[in-house]
Scaffold this motif. Structure first.
Motif, PDB file in Angstrom:
ATOM      1  N   PHE A   1       6.372  45.738  -6.934  1.00 34.06           N
ATOM      2  CA  PHE A   1       5.958  45.776  -8.509  1.00 34.06           C
ATOM      3  C   PHE A   1       7.188  45.221  -9.626  1.00 34.06           C
ATOM      4  O   PHE A   1       8.211  45.866  -9.289  1.00 34.06           O
ATOM      5  CB  PHE A   1       5.459  47.080  -8.923  1.00 34.06           C
ATOM      6  N   ALA A   2       6.756  44.600 -10.638  1.00 33.33           N
ATOM      7  CA  ALA A   2       7.746  44.531 -11.507  1.00 33.33           C
ATOM      8  C   ALA A   2       8.480  45.762 -12.086  1.00 33.33           C
ATOM      9  O   ALA A   2       7.630  46.417 -12.512  1.00 33.33           O
ATOM     10  CB  ALA A   2       7.159  43.437 -12.705  1.00 33.33           C
ATOM     11  N   GLY A   3       9.762  45.839 -12.281  1.00 33.25           N
ATOM     12  CA  GLY A   3      10.460  46.765 -12.861  1.00 33.25           C
ATOM     13  C   GLY A   3      10.716  48.151 -12.002  1.00 33.25           C
ATOM     14  O   GLY A   3      11.000  49.386 -12.388  1.00 33.25           O
ATOM     15  N   ALA A   4       9.958  47.937 -10.613  1.00 33.39           N
ATOM     16  CA  ALA A   4      10.096  49.077  -9.685  1.00 33.39           C
ATOM     17  C   ALA A   4      11.111  49.208  -8.743  1.00 33.39           C
ATOM     18  O   ALA A   4      11.753  47.958  -8.510  1.00 33.39           O
ATOM     19  CB  ALA A   4       8.574  49.258  -9.204  1.00 33.39           C
ATOM     20  N   THR A   5      11.632  50.054  -8.192  1.00 39.29           N
ATOM     21  CA  THR A   5      12.460  50.062  -7.092  1.00 39.29           C
ATOM     22  C   THR A   5      11.695  49.716  -5.872  1.00 39.29           C
ATOM     23  O   THR A   5      10.514  50.001  -5.491  1.00 39.29           O
ATOM     24  CB  THR A   5      13.094  51.530  -6.661  1.00 39.29           C
ATOM     25  N   PHE A   6      12.302  48.868  -4.889  1.00 40.32           N
ATOM     26  CA  PHE A   6      11.633  48.048  -3.738  1.00 40.32           C
ATOM     27  C   PHE A   6      12.495  48.261  -2.761  1.00 40.32           C
ATOM     28  O   PHE A   6      13.713  47.891  -2.648  1.00 40.32           O
ATOM     29  CB  PHE A   6      11.260  46.711  -4.083  1.00 40.32           C
ATOM     30  N   GLU A   7      11.976  48.636  -1.504  1.00 43.41           N
ATOM     31  CA  GLU A   7      12.626  48.388  -0.202  1.00 43.41           C
ATOM     32  C   GLU A   7      12.318  47.282   0.392  1.00 43.41           C
ATOM     33  O   GLU A   7      11.334  47.247   1.051  1.00 43.41           O
ATOM     34  CB  GLU A   7      12.451  49.779   0.482  1.00 43.41           C
ATOM     35  N   ALA A   8      13.310  46.324   0.343  1.00 40.54           N
ATOM     36  CA  ALA A   8      13.067  45.109   1.185  1.00 40.54           C
ATOM     37  C   ALA A   8      13.595  45.081   2.526  1.00 40.54           C
ATOM     38  O   ALA A   8      14.495  45.406   2.952  1.00 40.54           O
ATOM     39  CB  ALA A   8      13.888  44.000   0.261  1.00 40.54           C
ATOM     40  N   ASP A   9      12.586  44.304   3.077  1.00 41.87           N
ATOM     41  CA  ASP A   9      12.873  44.122   4.800  1.00 41.87           C
ATOM     42  C   ASP A   9      13.045  42.653   4.990  1.00 41.87           C
ATOM     43  O   ASP A   9      12.139  41.862   4.923  1.00 41.87           O
ATOM     44  CB  ASP A   9      11.801  44.697   5.602  1.00 41.87           C
ATOM     45  N   PHE A  10      14.271  41.911   4.987  1.00 40.43           N
ATOM     46  CA  PHE A  10      14.591  40.727   5.408  1.00 40.43           C
ATOM     47  C   PHE A  10      14.416  40.282   6.748  1.00 40.43           C
ATOM     48  O   PHE A  10      14.917  41.075   7.642  1.00 40.43           O
ATOM     49  CB  PHE A  10      15.713  40.050   4.822  1.00 40.43           C
ATOM     50  N   THR A  11      13.583  39.434   7.183  1.00 44.54           N
ATOM     51  CA  THR A  11      13.435  39.271   8.590  1.00 44.54           C
ATOM     52  C   THR A  11      14.096  37.888   9.064  1.00 44.54           C
ATOM     53  O   THR A  11      13.847  36.995   8.448  1.00 44.54           O
ATOM     54  CB  THR A  11      11.840  39.105   8.845  1.00 44.54           C
ATOM     55  N   VAL A  12      14.434  37.836  10.335  1.00 42.95           N
ATOM     56  CA  VAL A  12      15.041  36.542  10.875  1.00 42.95           C
ATOM     57  C   VAL A  12      14.166  36.557  12.279  1.00 42.95           C
ATOM     58  O   VAL A  12      14.616  37.176  13.168  1.00 42.95           O
ATOM     59  CB  VAL A  12      16.630  36.868  11.213  1.00 42.95           C
ATOM     60  N   SER A  13      13.469  35.300  12.279  1.00 46.00           N
ATOM     61  CA  SER A  13      12.554  35.515  13.246  1.00 46.00           C
ATOM     62  C   SER A  13      12.919  34.460  14.693  1.00 46.00           C
ATOM     63  O   SER A  13      12.939  34.914  15.557  1.00 46.00           O
ATOM     64  CB  SER A  13      11.087  34.429  12.997  1.00 46.00           C
ATOM     65  N   HIS A  14      14.271  33.810  14.284  1.00 51.67           N
ATOM     66  CA  HIS A  14      14.825  32.999  15.451  1.00 51.67           C
ATOM     67  C   HIS A  14      16.118  32.432  15.055  1.00 51.67           C
ATOM     68  O   HIS A  14      16.626  32.604  13.713  1.00 51.67           O
ATOM     69  CB  HIS A  14      14.023  31.949  15.995  1.00 51.67           C
ATOM     70  N   GLY A  15      17.138  32.265  15.947  1.00 53.94           N
ATOM     71  CA  GLY A  15      18.523  31.642  15.692  1.00 53.94           C
ATOM     72  C   GLY A  15      18.344  30.023  15.436  1.00 53.94           C
ATOM     73  O   GLY A  15      17.310  29.565  14.770  1.00 53.94           O
ATOM     74  N   CYS A  16      19.140  29.373  15.872  1.00 53.22           N
ATOM     75  CA  CYS A  16      19.415  27.939  15.624  1.00 53.22           C
ATOM     76  C   CYS A  16      19.528  27.259  16.540  1.00 53.22           C
ATOM     77  O   CYS A  16      20.571  27.082  17.475  1.00 53.22           O
ATOM     78  CB  CYS A  16      20.666  27.713  14.689  1.00 53.22           C
ATOM     79  N   ASN A  17      18.323  26.497  17.040  1.00 58.26           N
ATOM     80  CA  ASN A  17      18.306  25.483  18.326  1.00 58.26           C
ATOM     81  C   ASN A  17      18.875  26.213  19.380  1.00 58.26           C
ATOM     82  O   ASN A  17      19.258  25.491  20.181  1.00 58.26           O
ATOM     83  CB  ASN A  17      19.117  24.286  17.824  1.00 58.26           C
TER      84      ASN A  17
END
Length: 239
Positions: A33-49
């Protein structure tokens, strides 16, 4: 707002669709929600080759404040700040001794932040992924394209189209159960941003993500389908 909705609101229901994640993505347990506090979860699904992920650096865009990262099993977080003390990037780095011989794991990286008060806009988090072989050879993948975004009308928000989109959040307006009135300051051409709403009204136009309700809208006398929203438009949304 249409005062007598007849069968439209009787059958209107909110349908939720699953989010398709890019290789580097961001989401949360609650809507952004705009203007609200947000707990973000960044995900990394795989590496590099086949190489294991060693480091993740996430740029914090202007307008995002109160950033506080979370150390994770991936590694500890370090913040970068500008001269005013605003966090401009967060980097998680794994101990080199924990880098695996092959790419086998899925990772979560978390931070808490306050989102800008700009509903119906997209916030991008350009991200750099660094992978490492056991011999020390590193590979870098830039998840930095901001072309278009998930719901943007304009074609570019900073870079050319790319297969490596930056993680992004589409900011939603705050709401209460029942009817909510908004004046939309942005051009909204993808009305699936209202997929959790029962129905959207703008004058004599209406929209619902529910296909049954949408079919009734198109049959309702004097009502036409709402397909896009122009800046300055007043809308009524029922959640």
């Amino acid at each position: 707002m249409k005062s007598s909705l007849g069968p439209l609101c009787v059958v209107a229901g909110s349908l939720l669709s699953s989010t398709v994640f890019a290789h580097a993505a961001v989401a949360g347990a609650t809507p952004p929600f705009a203007g609200a506090t947000f707990e973000a979860d960044f995900t990394v699904s795989h590496g590099c080759n086949g190489a294991d992920t060693y480091k993740m650096r996430v740029q914090i865009p202007e307008g995002v404040t109160g950033v506080r990262p979370v150390d994770s099993v991936f590694g500890k977080a370090e913040v970068e700040k500008d001269a005013s003390g605003n966090v401009t990037a967060v980097t998680w780095t794994r101990p080199a001794s924990e880098v695996r011989a092959e790419d086998t794991h899925f990772f979560h990286l978390g931070l808490r932040m306050k989102l800008p008060s700009k509903p119906f806009t997209t916030v991008f988090f350009p991200t750099t992924q660094t992978c490492r072989m056991l011999g020390g050879t590193e590979t870098v993948v830039e998840w930095t394209s901001t072309a278009g975004g998930e719901h943007n009308h304009d074609g570019d928000a900073g870079t050319a189209p790319s297969e490596n989109p930056a993680p992004s959040l589409y900011l939603l307006p705050s709401r209460l159960p029942g009817w909510n009135q908004y004046t939309v300051d942005e051009h909204v051409h993808d009305l699936t941003v209202f997929k959790d709403a029962l129905i959207v009204w703008s004058g004599s136009q209406a929209y619902s993500f529910n296909s049954v309700t949408q079919a009734l809208i198109e049959k309702e006398p004097g009502v036409t389908a709402l397909t896009q929203i122009h800046p300055g438009t007043v809308i009524w949304v029922k959640y």
